[in-house]
Design an enzyme around this catalytic site. Structure first.
Site, PDB file in Angstrom:
ATOM      1  N   HIS A 104       0.832  -1.199   0.000  1.00 51.01           N
ATOM      2  CA  HIS A 104       0.000   0.000   0.000  1.00 51.01           C
ATOM      3  C   HIS A 104       0.869   1.253   0.000  1.00 51.01           C
ATOM      4  CE1 HIS A 104      -2.238   3.141   2.495  1.00 51.01           C
ATOM      5  NE2 HIS A 104      -2.926   3.061   1.381  1.00 51.01           N
ATOM      6  N   SER A 105       0.533   2.215  -0.854  1.00 47.75           N
ATOM      7  CA  SER A 105       1.111   3.554  -0.818  1.00 47.75           C
ATOM      8  C   SER A 105       2.642   3.512  -0.896  1.00 47.75           C
ATOM      9  CB  SER A 105       0.622   4.274   0.439  1.00 47.75           C
ATOM     10  OG  SER A 105       0.855   5.649   0.367  1.00 47.75           O
TER      11      SER A 105
END
Length: 300
Positions: A110-111
């Site tokens: 994620h991210s």
């Protein structure tokens, strides 16, 4: 009517210490199942996958090990004088792979974790089997003509004394501070697992953030947009990209260029924000889409 799975209290995870105790992690799933490594975003921690990981572990019969990157969660901070460059996190992933005996990894990221996963897949394609990226693709970058100013900001910031970790009277106010001050919007229900793992009790009954405050300093050096696109083009593993409708990618010009640079990319946009995989309802939709995609790829 029974409560949806992801709306119940998250299933307890196994706590792990890896890389000679330098890195902490959380694990979900059947011992002996194929292991996926989960990589969180900036200022988050392994609890980012508290709601999604149990669903995927059941749906795909995999074991998911979510790492606290250096300086985050329960992992150790780097020594004085050291930095938190994006590529340094690649060593965290490789150290965990080596300890767990993973020759070729499936990465759920994620991210900022997605940026790390892309770097690793580009540089060491033989070590990455598949990428499942959540609202992140490629590294934050700076145009070449701004690189001197980026270095200036970083050098000045690193010369300043370290700030003390934030303290709060209780966990509720720590959660409220994360909600109010987050770079991307999230509510208290979504933020709570992250804050609970990222705080520790003090002797006077308060809670204090565990995160290394050096993570808040500007990067000394960033890759240029051209370098990031060239690295994305080197990724050989198949990529599944799950974006939130209110996420950070969308139809922005840079995001479109990044998606086009990847050779084999499947994209799905789902309701939710940047942390859609941690939102109680969003995690169900993400799990369903991820499981269906990789089952189809595997011919199951």
């Amino acid at each position: 009517m029974p409560e949806p799975t992801a709306m119940r209290a998250p299933r307890a995870a196994q706590s792990l210490l890896l890389a000679q105790g330098r890195l902490a992690a959380l694990g979900w799933g059947r011992p002996g199942a194929p292991t996926w490594l989960a990589l969180h975003g900036w200022l988050d921690n392994a609890a980012s996958f508290t709601r999604l990981a149990p669903l995927l572990a059941d749906a795909l019969d995999v074991r998911i090990v979510a790492i606290d990157f250096r300086g985050h969660g329960h992992s150790r901070h780097v020594p004085a004088g050291s930095d938190y460059a994006l590529w340094d996190y690649c060593h965290d992933v490789l150290d965990v792979m080596d300890e767990l005996g993973i020759e070729q990894a499936s990465l759920l990221a994620h991210s900022m974790g997605a940026a790390v996963a892309c770097l690793l897949a580009a540089a060491l394609p033989e070590r990455v089997a598949r990428l499942t990226l959540i609202d992140g693709l490629g590294a934050l970058n700076t145009p070449a003509d701004e690189s001197a100013n980026q270095l200036r900001k970083g050098l000045i910031a690193y010369r300043r004394p370290l700030s003390r970790p934030p303290r709060y009277p209780d966990i509720e106010r720590a959660v409220a501070a994360r909600v109010a001050g987050g770079v991307t919007a999230l509510d208290s229900i979504t933020a709570t697992p992250l804050v609970e793992r990222n705080t520790e009790a003090t002797a006077d009954g308060h809670v204090q953030m565990r995160t290394d405050t050096r993570l808040l300093k500007p990067s000394l050096v960033r890759l240029t947009p051209e370098q990031v696109l060239a690295q994305l083009a080197c990724i050989q593993a198949p990529v599944l990209l799950i974006e939130g409708e209110r996420g950070i990618l969308g139809e922005r010009e840079w995001a479109g260029q990044a998606r086009q640079a990847v050779n084999e990319l499947t994209r799905h946009v789902l309701p939710g924000g940047h942390h859609l995989h941690l939102e109680p309802r969003g995690s169900i939709a993400v799990a369903d889409k991820v499981a269906a995609h990789w089952r189809k790829v595997a011919g199951r």
